[in-house]
Design a protein around this motif. Structure first.
Motif, short mmCIF file in Angstrom:
data_model
loop_
_atom_site.label_atom_id
_atom_site.label_comp_id
_atom_site.label_asym_id
_atom_site.label_seq_id
_atom_site.Cartn_x
_atom_site.Cartn_y
_atom_site.Cartn_z
N GLY A 85 71.60 76.66 -58.58
CA GLY A 85 70.32 76.03 -58.82
C GLY A 85 69.60 76.60 -60.03
N ALA A 86 69.63 77.94 -60.17
CA ALA A 86 68.95 78.57 -61.30
C ALA A 86 69.57 78.13 -62.62
CB ALA A 86 69.02 80.10 -61.17
N VAL A 87 70.90 78.00 -62.63
CA VAL A 87 71.59 77.55 -63.84
C VAL A 87 71.20 76.11 -64.17
CG1 VAL A 87 73.87 76.95 -64.77
CG2 VAL A 87 73.54 79.11 -63.56
N ALA A 88 71.14 75.25 -63.15
CA ALA A 88 70.77 73.86 -63.38
C ALA A 88 69.35 73.76 -63.93
CB ALA A 88 70.89 73.07 -62.08
N ARG A 89 68.43 74.55 -63.39
CA ARG A 89 67.06 74.52 -63.88
C ARG A 89 66.96 75.00 -65.32
NH1 ARG A 89 65.83 74.84 -58.46
NH2 ARG A 89 66.56 76.97 -58.26
N GLU A 90 67.70 76.07 -65.64
CA GLU A 90 67.68 76.57 -67.01
C GLU A 90 68.25 75.53 -67.97
OE1 GLU A 90 69.74 80.28 -67.08
OE2 GLU A 90 68.43 81.19 -65.59
N ALA A 91 69.34 74.84 -67.54
CA ALA A 91 69.93 73.82 -68.40
C ALA A 91 68.97 72.67 -68.64
CB ALA A 91 71.23 73.31 -67.77
N LEU A 92 68.26 72.25 -67.59
CA LEU A 92 67.28 71.18 -67.75
C LEU A 92 66.11 71.62 -68.61
CD1 LEU A 92 67.28 69.67 -64.14
CD2 LEU A 92 68.12 68.58 -66.23
N GLY A 93 65.73 72.89 -68.50
CA GLY A 93 64.67 73.40 -69.35
C GLY A 93 65.08 73.39 -70.82
N LEU A 94 66.31 73.81 -71.10
CA LEU A 94 66.81 73.78 -72.47
C LEU A 94 66.91 72.34 -72.98
CD1 LEU A 94 69.63 76.48 -72.24
CD2 LEU A 94 67.51 76.65 -73.55
#
Length: 208
Positions: A85-94
């Motif tokens: 989940g943290a990776v997905a959120r970071e990717a969406l933020g980028l």
């Protein structure tokens, strides 16, 4: 744009795909009709697992994309993807910070990820692998994405792993590297020969 992965899938992806279909319908050029037909003919269910948070299923058929909480009936399962989940959120933020979702060509590119031609090439194949993204900004650890092709279960134990640097992915998105060049930079562990052969077939232009 939300950075919550499951909300993004449910609330934003279907509209983004619909915009892509509209863009394909409005396109002109020698391949425009074939490009649209290829997406319209796609029939797929794709499972996306956000580890520890839940999952969503994407269903594509007759040029429409819908999102479901459980496995949809009536279409073949083409694959499964799992990430933290943290990776997905970071990717969406980028993704939000990059402005790529606002690019007028982005919806058409996204819609073309669903392809009847690709489905035919991959039919009957089962590939289970991990993509390891290295040197991601502001992360001390590598990002691992678990991918299954021809299965609805993201693999815990892969047939092979493919490691690539974050900068190489960015260079491809910016057009400084071709997909073929990026493949040449993959660091592979395990038996990836069949996957490489299929990947080269997918990148070949359709026969006229």
């Amino acid at each position: 744009m939300t950075t919550e992965p499951l909300a993004f899938l449910k609330n934003e992806i279907p509209a983004h795909f619909a915009k892509g279909i509209d863009a394909l319908k409005a396109a002109t050029g020698p391949t425009a009709e074939a490009d649209l037909d290829d997406v319209i003919a796609a029939r797929a269910a794709l499972r996306i697992v956000v580890k520890g948070e839940g999952e969503s299923w994407l269903r594509v058929e007759n040029g429409a994309l819908t999102v479901h909480d459980g496995k949809p009936e009536g279409v073949p399962v083409r694959g499964a993807i799992e990430l933290e989940g943290a990776v997905a959120r970071e990717a969406l933020g980028l993704l939000t910070a990059s402005g790529r979702m606002d690019d007028p060509h982005a919806p058409k590119r996204f819609a073309r990820l669903f392809s009847a031609r690709a489905e035919k090439i991959l039919e009957g194949q089962k590939l289970e692998f991990h993509v390891i993204l290295k040197d991601v900004p502001d992360r001390d650890e590598d990002v691992v994405i678990r991918i299954g092709i021809g299965t609805d279960t993201p693999p815990a134990k892969p047939q092979f792993t493919a490691a690539i640097s974050y900068d190489d992915i960015e260079d491809m998105r910016e057009g400084d590297l071709t997909p073929q060049q990026v493949i040449g930079r993959l660091r592979l562990t395990g038996d990836a020969s069949r996957a490489m052969a299929l990947g080269m077939m997918l990148m070949q232009p359709p026969k006229k």
